[in-house]
Write a protein that holds these residues in place. Structure first.
Motif, PDB file in Angstrom:
ATOM      1  N   TYR A 112       9.010  -1.946 -14.523  1.00 29.51           N
ATOM      2  CA  TYR A 112       8.365  -0.874 -15.283  1.00 29.51           C
ATOM      3  C   TYR A 112       9.377  -0.233 -16.240  1.00 29.51           C
ATOM      4  N   PRO A 113       8.886   0.225 -17.395  1.00 37.80           N
ATOM      5  CA  PRO A 113       9.757   0.908 -18.354  1.00 37.80           C
ATOM      6  C   PRO A 113       9.922   2.379 -17.989  1.00 37.80           C
ATOM      7  N   ILE A 114      11.019   2.957 -18.421  1.00 40.34           N
ATOM      8  CA  ILE A 114      11.271   4.384 -18.224  1.00 40.34           C
ATOM      9  C   ILE A 114      11.476   5.029 -19.594  1.00 40.34           C
ATOM     10  N   LYS A 115      10.603   5.969 -19.925  1.00 38.55           N
ATOM     11  CA  LYS A 115      10.757   6.783 -21.120  1.00 38.55           C
ATOM     12  C   LYS A 115      11.031   8.219 -20.683  1.00 38.55           C
ATOM     13  N   LEU A 116       9.984   8.914 -20.239  1.00 43.05           N
ATOM     14  CA  LEU A 116      10.121  10.231 -19.630  1.00 43.05           C
ATOM     15  C   LEU A 116       9.981  10.078 -18.114  1.00 43.05           C
ATOM     16  N   ARG A 117      11.031  10.353 -17.370  1.00 46.48           N
ATOM     17  CA  ARG A 117      10.960  10.144 -15.931  1.00 46.48           C
ATOM     18  C   ARG A 117       9.893  11.021 -15.280  1.00 46.48           C
ATOM     19  N   ARG A 118       9.745  12.234 -15.751  1.00 48.38           N
ATOM     20  CA  ARG A 118       8.781  13.120 -15.094  1.00 48.38           C
ATOM     21  C   ARG A 118       7.361  12.572 -15.183  1.00 48.38           C
ATOM     22  N   ALA A 119       7.100  11.730 -16.182  1.00 47.53           N
ATOM     23  CA  ALA A 119       5.772  11.129 -16.305  1.00 47.53           C
ATOM     24  C   ALA A 119       5.524  10.067 -15.245  1.00 47.53           C
ATOM     25  N   LEU A 120       6.592   9.627 -14.559  1.00 51.55           N
ATOM     26  CA  LEU A 120       6.469   8.580 -13.545  1.00 51.55           C
ATOM     27  C   LEU A 120       6.252   9.130 -12.141  1.00 51.55           C
ATOM     28  N   GLN A 121       6.270  10.443 -11.967  1.00 53.41           N
ATOM     29  CA  GLN A 121       6.156  10.996 -10.622  1.00 53.41           C
ATOM     30  C   GLN A 121       4.879  10.548  -9.898  1.00 53.41           C
ATOM     31  N   PRO A 122       3.712  10.520 -10.549  1.00 53.22           N
ATOM     32  CA  PRO A 122       2.521  10.006  -9.840  1.00 53.22           C
ATOM     33  C   PRO A 122       2.675   8.555  -9.416  1.00 53.22           C
ATOM     34  N   PHE A 123       3.347   7.760 -10.251  1.00 57.72           N
ATOM     35  CA  PHE A 123       3.586   6.354  -9.887  1.00 57.72           C
ATOM     36  C   PHE A 123       4.446   6.252  -8.637  1.00 57.72           C
ATOM     37  N   TYR A 124       5.513   7.029  -8.550  1.00 54.24           N
ATOM     38  CA  TYR A 124       6.374   6.984  -7.365  1.00 54.24           C
ATOM     39  C   TYR A 124       5.591   7.346  -6.100  1.00 54.24           C
ATOM     40  N   ARG A 125       4.759   8.381  -6.188  1.00 56.77           N
ATOM     41  CA  ARG A 125       3.986   8.791  -5.012  1.00 56.77           C
ATOM     42  C   ARG A 125       3.012   7.695  -4.582  1.00 56.77           C
ATOM     43  N   ARG A 126       2.345   7.091  -5.543  1.00 55.25           N
ATOM     44  CA  ARG A 126       1.386   6.044  -5.208  1.00 55.25           C
ATOM     45  C   ARG A 126       2.093   4.786  -4.710  1.00 55.25           C
ATOM     46  N   ALA A 127       3.256   4.502  -5.252  1.00 55.58           N
ATOM     47  CA  ALA A 127       4.016   3.332  -4.792  1.00 55.58           C
ATOM     48  C   ALA A 127       4.453   3.508  -3.343  1.00 55.58           C
ATOM     49  N   ALA A 128       4.851   4.715  -2.993  1.00 57.11           N
ATOM     50  CA  ALA A 128       5.285   4.982  -1.623  1.00 57.11           C
ATOM     51  C   ALA A 128       4.148   4.854  -0.627  1.00 57.11           C
ATOM     52  N   ALA A 129       2.913   4.983  -1.091  1.00 55.54           N
ATOM     53  CA  ALA A 129       1.748   4.900  -0.199  1.00 55.54           C
ATOM     54  C   ALA A 129       1.235   3.477  -0.020  1.00 55.54           C
ATOM     55  N   ILE A 130       1.781   2.518  -0.733  1.00 53.44           N
ATOM     56  CA  ILE A 130       1.375   1.124  -0.547  1.00 53.44           C
ATOM     57  C   ILE A 130       1.820   0.679   0.847  1.00 53.44           C
ATOM     58  N   PRO A 131       0.954   0.049   1.619  1.00 55.22           N
ATOM     59  CA  PRO A 131       1.297  -0.293   3.003  1.00 55.22           C
ATOM     60  C   PRO A 131       2.197  -1.517   3.143  1.00 55.22           C
ATOM     61  N   ALA A 132       3.386  -1.423   2.580  1.00 59.74           N
ATOM     62  CA  ALA A 132       4.399  -2.462   2.768  1.00 59.74           C
ATOM     63  C   ALA A 132       5.302  -2.065   3.931  1.00 59.74           C
ATOM     64  N   LYS A 133       5.988  -3.059   4.498  1.00 60.59           N
ATOM     65  CA  LYS A 133       6.920  -2.761   5.589  1.00 60.59           C
ATOM     66  C   LYS A 133       8.084  -1.912   5.094  1.00 60.59           C
ATOM     67  N   SER A 134       8.506  -2.163   3.860  1.00 57.20           N
ATOM     68  CA  SER A 134       9.582  -1.382   3.262  1.00 57.20           C
ATOM     69  C   SER A 134       9.475  -1.510   1.754  1.00 57.20           C
ATOM     70  N   SER A 135      10.061  -0.557   1.053  1.00 56.74           N
ATOM     71  CA  SER A 135      10.039  -0.600  -0.409  1.00 56.74           C
ATOM     72  C   SER A 135      11.119   0.304  -0.970  1.00 56.74           C
ATOM     73  N   PHE A 136      11.616  -0.059  -2.154  1.00 58.92           N
ATOM     74  CA  PHE A 136      12.546   0.805  -2.871  1.00 58.92           C
ATOM     75  C   PHE A 136      12.368   0.621  -4.363  1.00 58.92           C
ATOM     76  N   VAL A 137      12.945   1.553  -5.131  1.00 61.22           N
ATOM     77  CA  VAL A 137      13.022   1.419  -6.576  1.00 61.22           C
ATOM     78  C   VAL A 137      14.488   1.309  -6.967  1.00 61.22           C
ATOM     79  N   ALA A 138      14.751   0.412  -7.923  1.00 59.31           N
ATOM     80  CA  ALA A 138      16.088   0.245  -8.488  1.00 59.31           C
ATOM     81  C   ALA A 138      15.967   0.461  -9.988  1.00 59.31           C
ATOM     82  N   GLU A 139      16.743   1.397 -10.541  1.00 60.65           N
ATOM     83  CA  GLU A 139      16.566   1.784 -11.934  1.00 60.65           C
ATOM     84  C   GLU A 139      17.886   1.777 -12.694  1.00 60.65           C
TER      85      GLU A 139
END
Length: 286
Positions: free
Chosen positions: A201-228
């Motif tokens: 995913y691209p990063i322009k304004l980080r604050r615009a990505l906050q909903p994405f981070y919350r929804r990504a954390a709710a995906i039922p995977a065994k584990s997950s991280f973001v690398a930026e």
């Protein structure tokens, strides 16, 4: 869709994405069981950095060009640069490999790759790149829809319990693309819960990505991280200031490898005081 990756091949986003992709592949092939890889937005598979498209933007000069010139010492960077050299040995010194080429380079004879590309011209080029590689199936179709059709992975009598799905959309729909991508990840993980999924995913304004981070954390995977990786401050909506990868079910120690390489990339590819990097776990395995 008007996006053409030829204008952006080899830029800082490709450097991050492709270093991580090779690290994931190397972790998967460390075990003998066969691997299946799905590239949902594959592009043409191979690019020429001396083309008019690449020269018009000059983005590769600030990405792979700068990394080759400085070549900081790290195993993941050395692995990536070795793949670049292999590509150029085969296709010429101005060539740059797309993700399907890197998958074919990193995976083995017993592994299989499905590469999806919706644009007819790009799909035609992709087919020509792999016309002699029986491991690679090129699908001229929507990659999101292909996740439903191709997962769980089974080819002939072989069921692939291990593998990777790379989702690298053009984000022409801007923030709306995140809705589609999150839905696709939920569908994919439900069909192939043991697979590794990586969303760029691209990063322009980080604050615009906050909903994405919350929804990504709710995906039922065994584990997950973001690398930026940020090459400049994330405070302008008019240009891509950096990019990231959301990784679901990452292979063992992938976080350690990326945590070591990200600060080096930030130092080499950074273009101002806002250059930075981060790796943050969203869900840790129990």
């Amino acid at each position: 869709m008007n996006y053409r990756h030829a204008f952006h091949a080899g830029n800082h986003a490709d450097v991050l994405k492709h270093i991580a992709l090779l690290a994931i592949c190397d972790a998967l092939v460390a075990k003998p069981a066969p691997v299946f890889a799905l590239d949902t937005h594959a592009g043409r598979g191979l690019y020429a950095l001396d083309s008019n498209s690449a020269q018009r933007t000059g983005e590769a000069e600030g990405g792979i060009g700068r990394l080759i010139a400085e070549a900081p010492k790290h195993p993941a960077i050395a692995r990536y640069l070795a793949a670049i050299r292999a590509c150029r040995h085969e296709h010429g010194q101005a060539s740059y490999p797309g993700s399907p080429w890197l998958l074919a380079h990193a995976l083995r004879e017993q592994d299989r790759i499905a590469a999806c590309e919706l644009l007819p011209e790009e799909a035609g080029q992709l087919k020509s790149v792999f016309e002699r590689d029986p491991r690679v199936a090129v699908h001229a179709r929507d990659g999101y829809a292909a996740m439903k059709a191709l997962l769980p992975a089974r080819i002939g009598e072989t069921r692939y319990n291990r593998g990777l799905v790379l989702i690298d959309p053009p984000y022409e729909a801007q923030l709306e693309e995140f809705d589609t991508a999150i839905a696709a990840l939920r569908e994919g993980i439900s069909r192939w819960p043991q697979g590794t999924f990586a969303l760029w995913y691209p990063i322009k304004l980080r604050r615009a990505l906050q909903p994405f981070y919350r929804r990504a954390a709710a995906i039922p995977a065994k584990s997950s991280f973001v690398a930026e990786l940020l090459v400049r401050a994330d405070d302008s909506p008019l240009r891509m200031n950096g990019s990231g990868l959301l990784v679901l079910n990452p292979p063992w120690q992938l976080d350690q490898s990326l945590a070591g390489v990200l600060p080096l990339l930030s130092k080499v590819l950074g273009e101002g005081p806002g250059a930075a990097s981060r790796l943050e776990w969203l869900v840790r395995a129990a």
